[in-house]
Enzyme design. Structure first.
Site, PDB file in Angstrom:
ATOM      1  N   CYS A 161       0.838  -1.201   0.000  1.00 14.38           N
ATOM      2  CA  CYS A 161       0.000   0.000   0.000  1.00 14.38           C
ATOM      3  C   CYS A 161       0.873   1.251   0.000  1.00 14.38           C
ATOM      4  O   CYS A 161       1.805   1.376   0.808  1.00 14.38           O
ATOM      5  CB  CYS A 161      -0.909   0.003   1.236  1.00 14.38           C
ATOM      6  SG  CYS A 161      -1.990   1.449   1.347  1.00 14.38           S
TER       7      CYS A 161
ATOM      8  N   CYS B 117       0.232   6.342   6.994  1.00 13.52           N
ATOM      9  CA  CYS B 117      -1.009   5.920   7.644  1.00 13.52           C
ATOM     10  C   CYS B 117      -0.708   5.084   8.878  1.00 13.52           C
ATOM     11  O   CYS B 117       0.237   4.297   8.899  1.00 13.52           O
ATOM     12  CB  CYS B 117      -1.853   5.130   6.643  1.00 13.52           C
ATOM     13  SG  CYS B 117      -3.361   4.414   7.342  1.00 13.52           S
TER      14      CYS B 117
ATOM     15  N   CYS C   7      -1.904   0.223   9.549  1.00 13.20           N
ATOM     16  CA  CYS C   7      -1.171  -1.047   9.506  1.00 13.20           C
ATOM     17  C   CYS C   7       0.214  -0.856  10.127  1.00 13.20           C
ATOM     18  O   CYS C   7       0.812   0.215  10.016  1.00 13.20           O
ATOM     19  CB  CYS C   7      -1.011  -1.538   8.066  1.00 13.20           C
ATOM     20  SG  CYS C   7      -2.563  -1.952   7.232  1.00 13.20           S
TER      21      CYS C   7
ATOM     22  N   GLU D 283     -25.303 -12.148  26.906  1.00  8.10           N
ATOM     23  CA  GLU D 283     -24.575 -10.936  26.486  1.00  8.10           C
ATOM     24  C   GLU D 283     -25.075  -9.782  27.347  1.00  8.10           C
ATOM     25  O   GLU D 283     -26.217  -9.774  27.786  1.00  8.10           O
ATOM     26  CB  GLU D 283     -24.833 -10.664  25.000  1.00  8.10           C
ATOM     27  CG  GLU D 283     -24.381  -9.341  24.462  1.00  8.10           C
ATOM     28  CD  GLU D 283     -22.883  -9.137  24.579  1.00  8.10           C
ATOM     29  OE1 GLU D 283     -22.501  -8.108  25.168  1.00  8.10           O
ATOM     30  OE2 GLU D 283     -22.114  -9.999  24.094  1.00  8.10           O
TER      31      GLU D 283
ATOM     32  N   CYS E  39      -9.165 -12.325  21.854  1.00 10.44           N
ATOM     33  CA  CYS E  39      -8.444 -11.274  21.123  1.00 10.44           C
ATOM     34  C   CYS E  39      -7.264 -10.773  21.935  1.00 10.44           C
ATOM     35  O   CYS E  39      -6.672  -9.748  21.590  1.00 10.44           O
ATOM     36  CB  CYS E  39      -9.389 -10.127  20.777  1.00 10.44           C
ATOM     37  SG  CYS E  39     -10.165  -9.338  22.205  1.00 10.44           S
TER      38      CYS E  39
END
Length: 406
Positions: free
Chosen positions: A58, A64, A67, A288, A362
């Protein structure tokens, strides 16, 4: 300027030299030079590049902040992400089998949050620059699905009507079956004229839904997400897996971990990413903390065909974890907690001795902590599957299988 050899990558993807000194955009084995400022190397020059250094795909990569690892080969990134999980487990004395890492392809991210602000000549939208609050336009982003990237123009339109030049909107754009689902935060207070402008913009841009600080302004079509046989309309801004490809990989791992279960609980269930596909073969109790997500899940189940019973419960599992008496008839539990993990809930699962556990995480550090609690109680950590749906980032996700002692 001083020379340094990069020894390893840190958790945020920066190279680390002795000190420790953090050198952004460097790779293990490289010799670099730069100016040390605190514990960071600035004005970095690569004197001896790694064989794993590649040309970033990219053109926005250097400016940016979206990433962190486009300058590294896919093999290096895959090995590093697997090692991040291994090191987290090693810290607790845990070993297991690692399934092959799964990486989502480029241009597959189905959601992004653009920063958008007015300018002298109009408006601009994009991501913040690396380590700064400078807004970078990213018209050729190689990470986002093309439909999401089209939402950048929508974000610019929203900035023109919904914010001042001193503030920036946060515009979350999500791909749905019926068009873009757009949710805006940090905008002007709603009034009659703004509502009319926003509704007109929704129609003009052909959006499925437009929300402003969680209030739905206009909905031309339900922004449907498909989970197995069920079609679900999540509330604005609701959690979704970052890519459909990554979601499918995690679901496959979860199905393997709870195979054969007739009754299970899906804890931190969201809108039904796992609960609804699992209901094709098992009775599911979904829990939840957000009531609107439970409503969406329940409606999706009721409108689907061929699913087994699914019950829902709105409950804060950090404060009120499911107790052993509530899990005594379960064959399996699926856990997909936030980054903080599920420490209190895991303690109750261990007491209940639920036979099968699928843990989606995560955060390898909190996963390793929770896995150690289970292994210490006699559970077996059968395998771990690392899933890289945040391609070129330092973010690591995983799914794991644990079984109770027999």
């Amino acid at each position: 300027m001083t020379e340094h050899q990069i020894l390893r990558l840190g958790h945020h993807g920066d190279g680390i030299a002795d000190g420790p000194i953090f050198a952004p955009l460097t790779l293990p084995g490289e010799v670099v030079s730069g100016t040390v400022s605190g514990n960071t190397l600035t004005d970095v020059r690569i004197l001896k590049p790694s064989d794993d250094r590649v040309a970033p795909p990219c053109r926005h990569f250097k400016s940016c902040g979206g990433c962190q690892l486009q300058h590294a080969s896919d093999d290096l990134v895959a090995g590093w992400k697997q090692d991040v999980v291994k090191h987290a487990l090693d810290a607790h004395g845990l070993e297991t089998v690692f399934k092959p890492l799964h990486t989502s392809p480029p241009q597959s991210r189905r959601r992004a949050t653009f920063a958008a602000r007015r300018t002298k000549k109009g408006a601009m939208a994009g991501f913040y620059g690396r380590g700064s609050d400078v807004l970078i336009e990213i018209p050729d982003c190689k990470l986002l699905a093309p439909e999401v990237l089209e939402g950048r123009a929508v974000a610019e339109d929203l900035a023109l009507v919904g914010t001042s030049r001193k503030a920036a909107l946060a515009v979350t754009v999500t791909v749905s079956a019926n068009g873009l689902d757009v949710a805006v935060a940090h905008g002007k207070p709603l009034d009659g004229p703004l509502r009319q402008e926003l509704a007109s913009l929704c129609e003009r841009r052909g959006l499925a839904r437009l929300s402003w600080d969680d209030e739905v302004i206009a909905m031309r079509h339900a922004p449907v997400q498909t989970f197995g046989r069920a079609a679900v309309t999540p509330p604005p801004g609701a959690f979704l897996q970052a890519t459909q490809d990554g979601e499918a990989a995690l679901l496959s791992a979860v199905k393997e971990a709870v195979a054969g279960a007739d009754a299970l609980a899906d804890l931190f269930a969201g809108c039904g990413t796992f609960a609804l596909p699992l209901a094709e073969t098992a009775r599911v109790h979904a829990v939840e903390s957000v009531a609107e997500m439970m409503t969406a899940l329940d409606h999706g189940w009721r409108m689907a065909e061929g699913l087994k019973p699914v019950t829902t419960e709105t409950r804060d599992l950090f404060r009120r974890p499911l107790l052993p008496d509530e899990m005594r008839k379960l064959d399996a539990v699926v856990l997909d907690p936030p980054r903080a993990g599920a420490e209190r809930q895991v303690a109750e699962i261990v007491t209940a001795r639920v036979p099968q556990v699928a843990y989606v995480s995560c955060n390898p550090v909190t996963f390793a902590r929770d896995a150690q609690t289970m292994v210490s109680a006699g559970y077996t950590l059968n395998w771990v599957q690392v899933v890289d749906q945040f391609r070129w980032s330092s973010h690591v996700e995983l799914a794991a299988s644990l079984t109770a002692p027999t």
